[in-house]
Design an enzyme around this catalytic site. Structure first.
Site, PDB file in Angstrom:
ATOM      1  N   ASP A 130       0.957  -1.233   0.012  1.00  0.00           N
ATOM      2  CA  ASP A 130       0.004  -0.152   0.092  1.00  0.00           C
ATOM      3  C   ASP A 130       0.706   1.195   0.131  1.00  0.00           C
ATOM      4  O   ASP A 130       1.508   1.493   0.791  1.00  0.00           O
ATOM      5  CB  ASP A 130      -0.701   0.214   1.341  1.00  0.00           C
ATOM      6  CG  ASP A 130      -2.163   0.855   0.925  1.00  0.00           C
ATOM      7  OD1 ASP A 130      -2.122   1.622   0.266  1.00  0.00           O
ATOM      8  OD2 ASP A 130      -3.144   0.595   1.898  1.00  0.00           O
ATOM      9  N   ASP A 131       0.808   2.055  -0.990  1.00  0.00           N
ATOM     10  CA  ASP A 131       1.334   3.447  -1.012  1.00  0.00           C
ATOM     11  C   ASP A 131       2.907   3.343  -1.211  1.00  0.00           C
ATOM     12  O   ASP A 131       3.611   4.056  -0.869  1.00  0.00           O
ATOM     13  CB  ASP A 131       0.952   4.277   0.050  1.00  0.00           C
ATOM     14  CG  ASP A 131      -0.418   4.752   0.213  1.00  0.00           C
ATOM     15  OD1 ASP A 131      -1.201   4.415  -0.458  1.00  0.00           O
ATOM     16  OD2 ASP A 131      -0.778   5.773   0.875  1.00  0.00           O
ATOM     17  N   CYS A 137      -6.696   3.876  -3.388  1.00  0.00           N
ATOM     18  CA  CYS A 137      -6.723   2.394  -2.966  1.00  0.00           C
ATOM     19  C   CYS A 137      -7.841   1.614  -3.527  1.00  0.00           C
ATOM     20  O   CYS A 137      -7.485   0.490  -4.095  1.00  0.00           O
ATOM     21  CB  CYS A 137      -7.014   2.682  -1.455  1.00  0.00           C
ATOM     22  SG  CYS A 137      -5.744   3.549  -0.563  1.00  0.00           S
ATOM     23  N   ARG A 193      -7.385  -1.730  -6.503  1.00  0.00           N
ATOM     24  CA  ARG A 193      -7.697  -2.971  -5.888  1.00  0.00           C
ATOM     25  C   ARG A 193      -8.859  -3.740  -6.842  1.00  0.00           C
ATOM     26  O   ARG A 193      -8.757  -4.735  -7.253  1.00  0.00           O
ATOM     27  CB  ARG A 193      -8.079  -3.134  -4.628  1.00  0.00           C
ATOM     28  CG  ARG A 193      -6.796  -2.910  -3.590  1.00  0.00           C
ATOM     29  CD  ARG A 193      -7.240  -2.538  -2.329  1.00  0.00           C
ATOM     30  NE  ARG A 193      -6.100  -1.451  -1.759  1.00  0.00           N
ATOM     31  CZ  ARG A 193      -4.948  -2.194  -1.106  1.00  0.00           C
ATOM     32  NH1 ARG A 193      -5.005  -3.352  -0.812  1.00  0.00           N
ATOM     33  NH2 ARG A 193      -4.129  -1.177  -0.762  1.00  0.00           N
ATOM     34  N   LYS A 195      -5.222  -5.823   3.981  1.00  0.00           N
ATOM     35  CA  LYS A 195      -6.303  -4.812   3.645  1.00  0.00           C
ATOM     36  C   LYS A 195      -6.915  -5.225   2.346  1.00  0.00           C
ATOM     37  O   LYS A 195      -6.618  -5.405   1.328  1.00  0.00           O
ATOM     38  CB  LYS A 195      -5.501  -3.557   3.446  1.00  0.00           C
ATOM     39  CG  LYS A 195      -6.448  -2.373   2.903  1.00  0.00           C
ATOM     40  CD  LYS A 195      -5.314  -1.069   2.715  1.00  0.00           C
ATOM     41  CE  LYS A 195      -6.324  -0.188   1.841  1.00  0.00           C
ATOM     42  NZ  LYS A 195      -5.565   1.080   1.560  1.00  0.00           N
ATOM     43  N   HIS A 203     -10.474  -3.503   1.144  1.00  0.00           N
ATOM     44  CA  HIS A 203     -10.885  -2.233   0.787  1.00  0.00           C
ATOM     45  C   HIS A 203     -11.883  -2.055  -0.582  1.00  0.00           C
ATOM     46  O   HIS A 203     -11.611  -1.476  -1.534  1.00  0.00           O
ATOM     47  CB  HIS A 203      -9.699  -1.256   0.696  1.00  0.00           C
ATOM     48  CG  HIS A 203     -10.006   0.146   0.983  1.00  0.00           C
ATOM     49  ND1 HIS A 203      -9.076   1.119   0.796  1.00  0.00           N
ATOM     50  CD2 HIS A 203     -10.979   0.809   1.194  1.00  0.00           C
ATOM     51  CE1 HIS A 203      -9.499   2.312   1.423  1.00  0.00           C
ATOM     52  NE2 HIS A 203     -10.693   2.047   1.528  1.00  0.00           N
ATOM     53  N   SER A 207      -8.348   1.369   4.789  1.00  0.00           N
ATOM     54  CA  SER A 207      -7.135   1.626   5.200  1.00  0.00           C
ATOM     55  C   SER A 207      -6.837   1.840   6.731  1.00  0.00           C
ATOM     56  O   SER A 207      -7.784   2.121   7.477  1.00  0.00           O
ATOM     57  CB  SER A 207      -6.772   3.077   4.291  1.00  0.00           C
ATOM     58  OG  SER A 207      -6.869   3.095   3.150  1.00  0.00           O
ATOM     59  N   HIS A 250       1.315   2.384   3.982  1.00  0.00           N
ATOM     60  CA  HIS A 250       0.450   3.512   4.155  1.00  0.00           C
ATOM     61  C   HIS A 250       0.403   4.082   5.520  1.00  0.00           C
ATOM     62  O   HIS A 250       0.736   3.388   6.526  1.00  0.00           O
ATOM     63  CB  HIS A 250      -1.200   2.898   3.971  1.00  0.00           C
ATOM     64  CG  HIS A 250      -2.320   3.879   3.856  1.00  0.00           C
ATOM     65  ND1 HIS A 250      -2.629   4.728   4.836  1.00  0.00           N
ATOM     66  CD2 HIS A 250      -2.885   3.927   2.554  1.00  0.00           C
ATOM     67  CE1 HIS A 250      -3.648   5.473   4.310  1.00  0.00           C
ATOM     68  NE2 HIS A 250      -3.755   5.013   3.069  1.00  0.00           N
ATOM     69  N   ASP A 303      -0.185  -0.550  -4.975  1.00  0.00           N
ATOM     70  CA  ASP A 303      -1.456  -0.062  -5.300  1.00  0.00           C
ATOM     71  C   ASP A 303      -1.394   1.362  -6.005  1.00  0.00           C
ATOM     72  O   ASP A 303      -2.313   1.661  -6.775  1.00  0.00           O
ATOM     73  CB  ASP A 303      -2.655  -0.264  -4.157  1.00  0.00           C
ATOM     74  CG  ASP A 303      -2.366   0.781  -2.934  1.00  0.00           C
ATOM     75  OD1 ASP A 303      -1.048   1.239  -2.855  1.00  0.00           O
ATOM     76  OD2 ASP A 303      -3.221   0.933  -2.372  1.00  0.00           O
ATOM     77  N   ASN A 304      -0.524   1.975  -5.494  1.00  0.00           N
ATOM     78  CA  ASN A 304      -0.276   3.342  -6.184  1.00  0.00           C
ATOM     79  C   ASN A 304       0.869   3.888  -5.658  1.00  0.00           C
ATOM     80  O   ASN A 304       1.776   3.178  -4.644  1.00  0.00           O
ATOM     81  CB  ASN A 304      -1.448   4.392  -5.802  1.00  0.00           C
ATOM     82  CG  ASN A 304      -1.958   4.344  -4.124  1.00  0.00           C
ATOM     83  OD1 ASN A 304      -2.905   3.932  -4.001  1.00  0.00           O
ATOM     84  ND2 ASN A 304      -0.897   5.012  -3.671  1.00  0.00           N
ATOM     85  N   LYS A 328       0.864   9.501  -5.476  1.00  0.00           N
ATOM     86  CA  LYS A 328      -0.484   9.028  -5.229  1.00  0.00           C
ATOM     87  C   LYS A 328      -1.353   9.970  -5.548  1.00  0.00           C
ATOM     88  O   LYS A 328      -1.198  11.411  -5.302  1.00  0.00           O
ATOM     89  CB  LYS A 328      -0.739   8.468  -3.725  1.00  0.00           C
ATOM     90  CG  LYS A 328      -1.895   8.162  -3.239  1.00  0.00           C
ATOM     91  CD  LYS A 328      -1.944   7.732  -1.994  1.00  0.00           C
ATOM     92  CE  LYS A 328      -3.367   7.280  -1.546  1.00  0.00           C
ATOM     93  NZ  LYS A 328      -3.247   6.514  -0.118  1.00  0.00           N
TER      94      LYS A 328
END
Length: 481
Positions: free
Chosen positions: A37-38, A77, A81, A130, A132, A155, A231, A283-284, A304
């Site tokens: 994540d991130d 997010c 996904r 996660k 989401h 998140s 994240h 994811d980003n 992001k």
């Protein structure tokens, strides 16, 4: 007689060897997707990180293939996904942004997820991390193809200690952000996740993943490991606290790297390493406003929340000993939407009847000579507006407003700095020569602009474009409560 027995024994041994080889050839591959994540493009060793060590990811890259031009559908997010899980641009399946607690929408149960794809062939399936894609029961993993689930429904900053509400009373904070729940299956096992609990998340997700591998070593499995880190808010276990020498962010990345090592070790220990495709991506890009608690996009522009390269181009490694050439690099564009149909091809599963956007990219993954992208172009939406289109080395960016730190430093200690807004005109970039998207070559290549605009018009007709007030003809609704 003795000679006859020897001949018979040799024949039986030969038959057993052939049968074993045939069984190995027919055995369905395991699929592991590790989704961070991130994580920024330059946050791991194989993509340029130097301030801390990522030995397991370095080894994974040495034994596998790195993808320099690998994208997500949208740099946020839930949208990202949705693209991974369905093989569709997220705008096609109606999932935008980052779904908050008690959202009335989520993944539509009528969409086929990657877990349901694998279920066609009898796979064991699990999600640890996660999710989401909606926190109401119809949207949770167990209702969408997964046998097991342990993790957060959204998140880890969606809780009463979010920086944006710290100045409010607890009563007021809880109106905006309820307590953060930890799920096992469909049940909440910790209704009030606190910082101490968050410190254990990476370890707990990893322990669940390893136990799942051990339990299913004799049958095909799909393991989805979407970590809550990196994240914000950043949390790390005592195993790595202060160990990186590069602050809390470095400690957190090192623990994620440790997790990757644990998964790879479990595959080797169970002697299924050479029958498992492992994919590592994010994811980003980095949440730049968080400064020292955010990663780096390296040479890429922005992060992001934008569809500049720093937001949607992700550090990606794929590994499968004997199938993916070790120590190689793929610079042909690819995207998370392509994983779904590629897995379908590998395991012999049927694609959904409804249209998807991804295509089989196994020739690229396997490093086949002369392999090319099966796509004419990739399309970059943010929200429901088309921001850009990439075809080959060219990226055409359409006029739009975006957020930026504008060269200012981000925040410190987990408190973000403020973004400002900027606008871009129509712009053409040669990403082969200008990965940082700094030089608009629009005027020099009118023929390329015309070609890319034609491709963009085609996707607008299908999926729409809010900037031009075009409604698509192929958009599908999300699930609703």
């Amino acid at each position: 007689m003795l000679r006859f027995l020897i001949v018979c024994a040799m024949a039986l041994a030969s038959f057993a060897t052939l049968a074993s080889s045939s069984d190995a050839a027919d055995k369905l591959p395991n699929i592991v997707v590790i989704f961070i994540d991130d994580m920024g493009y330059a946050d791991i060793g194989p993509f340029g990180a130097e301030a801390y060590k990522t030995p397991n990811l370095d080894q994974m890259a040495a034994e596998g293939r790195t993808f320099t031009d690998f994208y997500v559908t949208q740099a946020v997010c839930s949208a990202s996904r949705a693209g991974l899980m369905t093989g569709c641009y997220n705008v096609r399946v109606g999932i935008q942004g980052a779904l908050g607690p008690n959202s009335k929408i989520g993944i539509n149960p009528e969409e086929m997820t990657m877990a349901e794809l694998c279920k066609q062939k009898g796979y064991a399936t699990a999600c640890f991390g996660k999710w989401h894609l909606g926190d109401k029961e119809p949207f949770l993993p167990l209702q969408n193809g997964f046998d097991e689930y342990f993790g957060l429904p959204y998140s880890n900053d969606m809780w009463p200690y979010h920086p944006g509400v710290r100045h409010l009373s607890e009563e007021e904070r809880l109106k905006r952000w309820p307590h953060l729940p930890l799920f096992e299956g469909n049940e909440v096992v910790n209704p009030k996740v606190d910082g101490t609990a968050q410190e254990q998340l990476t370890t707990q997700y990893t322990e669940h993943a390893v136990a799942f591998i051990d339990k299913n070593k004799d049958k095909p499995f799909f393991l989805y490991l979407p970590h809550s880190m990196v994240h914000v808010p950043l949390y790390v276990s005592d195993k790595f606290k202060g160990k990186s020498g590069a602050g809390l962010f470095g400690d957190v990345v090192m623990e994620v790297d440790w997790s990757v090592g644990q998964v790879l070790d479990a595959l080797k220990r169970n002697k299924i390493d050479d029958n498992t495709l492992v994919i590592f991506t994010s994811d980003n890009g980095p949440w730049l406003s968080y400064g020292d608690h955010a990663g780096s996009a390296g040479p890429l522009r922005e992060g992001k929340g934008t569809m500049w390269e720093g937001g949607c181009r992700e550090p990606t490694i794929m590994r499968w000993p004997g199938k993916i050439p070790a120590g190689t690099v793929c610079d042909t564009p690819a995207m998370t939407i392509d994983i779904f149909p590629t897995v379908a091809k590998l395991i012999g599963a049927d694609l959904p009847e409804k249209p998807i956007d991804g295509k089989n990219i196994w020739p690229l993954i396997a490093g086949e000579e002369g392999a090319q992208s099966p796509h004419d172009a990739y399309y970059f939406y943010y929200g429901s507006g088309l921001k850009a289109v990439r075809s080959g080395k060219w990226k055409l960016v359409f006029p739009h407003e975006y957020r930026t730190m504008a060269g200012k430093p981000g925040g410190t200690g987990g408190i973000p700095a403020n973004y400002s807004n900027a606008t871009t005109p129509l712009a053409l970039f040669d990403l082969q020569a200008d990965v940082g998207e700094q030089h608009n070559v629009l005027d020099q290549h009118p023929d390329v602009v015309k070609q890319l605009e034609k491709l963009a018009d085609g996707i607008r007709e299908k999926l729409g474009d809010s900037h031009q007030k075009i409604k698509g003809t192929e958009n599908r609704p999300p699930g609703r409560i």
